[in-house]
Each structure stands twice: as C-alpha cells, then as structure tokens.
Design a protein around this motif. Structure first.
Motif, mmCIF file in Angstrom:
data_model
loop_
_atom_site.group_PDB
_atom_site.id
_atom_site.type_symbol
_atom_site.label_atom_id
_atom_site.label_comp_id
_atom_site.label_asym_id
_atom_site.label_seq_id
_atom_site.Cartn_x
_atom_site.Cartn_y
_atom_site.Cartn_z
ATOM 1 N N THR A 7 49.033 23.629 -30.027
ATOM 2 C CA THR A 7 49.261 22.655 -31.110
ATOM 3 C C THR A 7 48.082 22.620 -32.071
ATOM 4 O OG1 THR A 7 48.429 20.887 -29.673
ATOM 5 C CG2 THR A 7 50.825 21.173 -29.783
ATOM 6 N N SER A 10 48.243 25.820 -34.212
ATOM 7 C CA SER A 10 49.322 25.693 -35.187
ATOM 8 C C SER A 10 48.918 24.759 -36.331
ATOM 9 C CB SER A 10 50.589 25.176 -34.508
ATOM 10 O OG SER A 10 51.624 25.023 -35.432
ATOM 11 N N LYS A 11 48.292 23.639 -35.984
ATOM 12 C CA LYS A 11 47.847 22.677 -36.999
ATOM 13 C C LYS A 11 46.844 23.331 -37.952
ATOM 14 C CE LYS A 11 45.550 18.234 -37.530
ATOM 15 N NZ LYS A 11 44.720 17.236 -36.875
ATOM 16 N N SER A 13 46.426 26.530 -38.533
ATOM 17 C CA SER A 13 47.102 27.602 -39.277
ATOM 18 C C SER A 13 47.877 27.061 -40.460
ATOM 19 C CB SER A 13 48.056 28.364 -38.358
ATOM 20 O OG SER A 13 47.343 29.026 -37.354
ATOM 21 N N ASN A 14 48.374 25.850 -40.351
ATOM 22 C CA ASN A 14 49.123 25.234 -41.448
ATOM 23 C C ASN A 14 48.218 24.536 -42.452
ATOM 24 O OD1 ASN A 14 51.736 25.962 -40.595
ATOM 25 N ND2 ASN A 14 51.758 24.290 -39.133
ATOM 26 N N GLU A 15 47.181 23.874 -41.966
ATOM 27 C CA GLU A 15 46.333 23.058 -42.835
ATOM 28 C C GLU A 15 45.316 23.856 -43.636
ATOM 29 O OE1 GLU A 15 44.407 19.767 -40.965
ATOM 30 O OE2 GLU A 15 46.287 18.972 -40.173
ATOM 31 N N LYS A 18 46.324 25.473 -47.024
ATOM 32 C CA LYS A 18 46.558 24.453 -48.058
ATOM 33 C C LYS A 18 45.239 23.907 -48.587
ATOM 34 C CE LYS A 18 50.958 23.071 -46.106
ATOM 35 N NZ LYS A 18 51.673 22.085 -45.305
ATOM 36 N N LYS A 51 50.900 31.189 -54.837
ATOM 37 C CA LYS A 51 51.171 31.036 -53.399
ATOM 38 C C LYS A 51 49.888 30.741 -52.625
ATOM 39 C CE LYS A 51 55.268 33.968 -53.422
ATOM 40 N NZ LYS A 51 55.816 35.273 -53.023
ATOM 41 N N GLY A 55 49.051 27.220 -50.586
ATOM 42 C CA GLY A 55 48.908 27.393 -49.150
ATOM 43 C C GLY A 55 50.087 28.080 -48.494
ATOM 44 N N ARG A 56 50.871 28.786 -49.288
ATOM 45 C CA ARG A 56 52.051 29.478 -48.759
ATOM 46 C C ARG A 56 51.730 30.844 -48.184
ATOM 47 N NH1 ARG A 56 56.204 27.752 -53.537
ATOM 48 N NH2 ARG A 56 56.275 25.545 -52.968
ATOM 49 N N THR A 58 48.227 33.228 -46.649
ATOM 50 C CA THR A 58 46.848 33.146 -46.176
ATOM 51 C C THR A 58 46.132 34.421 -46.594
ATOM 52 O OG1 THR A 58 47.602 31.868 -44.280
ATOM 53 C CG2 THR A 58 45.388 32.807 -44.162
#
Length: 84
Positions: A7, A10-11, A13-15, A18, A51, A55-56, A58
């Motif tokens: 978790t 994943s957090k 990798s997403n934050e 962005k 992009k 943050g779409r 990396t």
C-alpha cells in the motif's frame, strides 16, 4: 531488512509523479514559459509534457534532469518541496 508494504509503494507511485508535475508547472510559470516552449526546449512534444505535469506519466531521471536544466534549476530544487 523489511520491505515497504504494498500500500505504501502504491501510494508513492501515485503521488510522486503528481507532485513532481506540480513543481514543474510552478517553475515553468515562474520562467513565463508555455508548455509548448518548454517542450521544445527539452525535445519532447507538448502532449508528453502535459502528461508529466498532470502526473499521468513518470519520466525517467534523465528527462527530469533535462527539464530541470531547461528551467535553470537543480534536481534538488525540483524535489525540494515534495513531501510524502
């Protein structure tokens, strides 16, 4: 050595993409550059830069270095205000 929980990975990798994108927008606007102008400076197309800023995607460290150089900042400055 214990690995990070899935978790947390994943957090991050997403934050992080962005947050990096937001920093690029801030520095780009400080330099009064459009997305198109910065994209040309770094040899990418405007859609790809869009992009990155949203943050779409990396970007790799080389691309981030090129963007930082075009913005006349260091990689340290790019990441300085990113808190996760």
């Amino acid at each position: 050595m214990q690995s990070l929980p899935e978790t947390d990975i994943s957090k991050l990798s997403n934050e992080i993409p962005k947050l990096v994108g937001e920093q690029i927008v801030i520095f780009r606007k400080l330099r009064s550059l459009t997305q198109t102008e910065l994209a040309v400076m770094v040899g990418k197309d405007r859609q790809y830069l869009y992009k990155i800023e949203k943050g779409r995607v990396t970007p790799n460290i080389v691309t981030l270095s090129i963007i930082a150089s075009a913005l006349k900042i260091t990689l340290s400055e790019l990441f300085e205000n990113i808190k996760v």
